[in-house]
Scaffold this active site. Structure first.
Site, mmCIF file in Angstrom:
data_model
loop_
_atom_site.group_PDB
_atom_site.id
_atom_site.type_symbol
_atom_site.label_atom_id
_atom_site.label_comp_id
_atom_site.label_asym_id
_atom_site.label_seq_id
_atom_site.Cartn_x
_atom_site.Cartn_y
_atom_site.Cartn_z
ATOM 1 N N HIS A 164 -9.283 -4.187 -1.153
ATOM 2 C CA HIS A 164 -8.178 -3.147 -0.314
ATOM 3 C C HIS A 164 -8.696 -1.814 -0.463
ATOM 4 O O HIS A 164 -8.627 -1.064 0.951
ATOM 5 C CB HIS A 164 -6.942 -3.256 -1.195
ATOM 6 C CG HIS A 164 -5.858 -2.429 -0.410
ATOM 7 N ND1 HIS A 164 -4.668 -3.121 0.048
ATOM 8 C CD2 HIS A 164 -5.567 -1.359 -0.722
ATOM 9 C CE1 HIS A 164 -3.876 -2.092 0.479
ATOM 10 N NE2 HIS A 164 -4.380 -0.984 -0.120
ATOM 11 N N GLU A 165 -9.278 -1.297 -1.267
ATOM 12 C CA GLU A 165 -9.557 0.082 -1.524
ATOM 13 C C GLU A 165 -10.896 0.320 -0.845
ATOM 14 O O GLU A 165 -11.251 1.246 0.026
ATOM 15 C CB GLU A 165 -9.860 0.617 -3.060
ATOM 16 C CG GLU A 165 -8.787 0.601 -3.747
ATOM 17 C CD GLU A 165 -7.483 1.311 -3.542
ATOM 18 O OE1 GLU A 165 -7.668 2.284 -2.521
ATOM 19 O OE2 GLU A 165 -6.238 0.378 -3.443
ATOM 20 N N HIS A 215 -10.114 1.044 2.854
ATOM 21 C CA HIS A 215 -9.491 2.388 2.952
ATOM 22 C C HIS A 215 -10.779 3.204 3.293
ATOM 23 O O HIS A 215 -10.640 4.126 4.117
ATOM 24 C CB HIS A 215 -8.696 2.969 1.674
ATOM 25 C CG HIS A 215 -7.378 2.615 1.769
ATOM 26 N ND1 HIS A 215 -6.713 2.925 2.728
ATOM 27 C CD2 HIS A 215 -6.736 1.898 1.075
ATOM 28 C CE1 HIS A 215 -5.348 2.689 2.488
ATOM 29 N NE2 HIS A 215 -5.284 1.882 1.353
ATOM 30 N N CYS A 223 1.005 -1.311 -0.103
ATOM 31 C CA CYS A 223 0.123 0.040 -0.161
ATOM 32 C C CYS A 223 0.917 1.224 0.130
ATOM 33 O O CYS A 223 1.858 1.086 0.579
ATOM 34 C CB CYS A 223 -0.693 0.028 1.150
ATOM 35 S SG CYS A 223 -2.146 1.250 1.394
#
Length: 162
Positions: A135-136, A139, A91
């Site tokens: 993953h996004e 966030h 990341c």
């Protein structure tokens, strides 16, 4: 933004996809992602914007099986998730480490494309692209891959290539 910046650990707020400021954030995400070597996705909190917007593009990545091309999504939600499999992730917000993280092998995500007339977008992803979406999305929920890594033994120094 790099960890431990507080914006990275707070859930991002839903936004109006037709708001010109949201479109500006989306364009900034794409531009920043394009100039960062190896970057396949970027979420607004990583740029200090606590809003539910991300950009993703796995085009040309050697691990990609599915590829929806450039995806910019506002207020995304997971519609369906398959069985998880562990894999290595890195990341931009945690530049010195990678981690072993379990993520769904398949993922269906629904969100809105920003602009004056927002439209719904549904993406069905698998393998690497599904991992990138997960993953996004993390966030946007205030989570880093470190939060999902399989303990200290699942975190590794990032390899440097010259």
């Amino acid at each position: 933004m790099h960890a431990p910046n507080p914006v990275l650990s707070r859930p991002a707020a839903p936004v109006d996809p037709s708001d010109p400021e949201v479109l500006a954030v989306a364009m900034d995400l794409v531009e920043t992602m394009r100039v960062a070597p190896g970057c396949v996705g970027l979420a607004a909190p990583q740029l200090g914007e606590p809003v539910r917007v991300f950009a993703l593009d796995v085009t040309g990545h050697p691990k990609a099986r599915s590829c929806a091309g450039l995806v910019v999504m506002v207020n995304p939600v997971v519609v369906e998730a398959g069985e998880a499999r562990k894999g290595r992730e890195g990341c931009m917000s945690v530049p010195d480490f990678t981690g072993d993280v379990g993520r769904p092998r398949t993922l269906t995500v629904r969100g809105l494309v920003p602009g004056p007339t927002p439209r719904e977008l549904i993406v069905e992803a698998d393998a690497f692209e599904a991992r990138a979406f997960g993953h996004e999305l993390d966030h946007l929920d205030g989570l880093l891959f470190l939060d999902r890594a399989a303990g200290a033994q699942g975190i590794h120094p990032r390899k440097r290539y010259l």
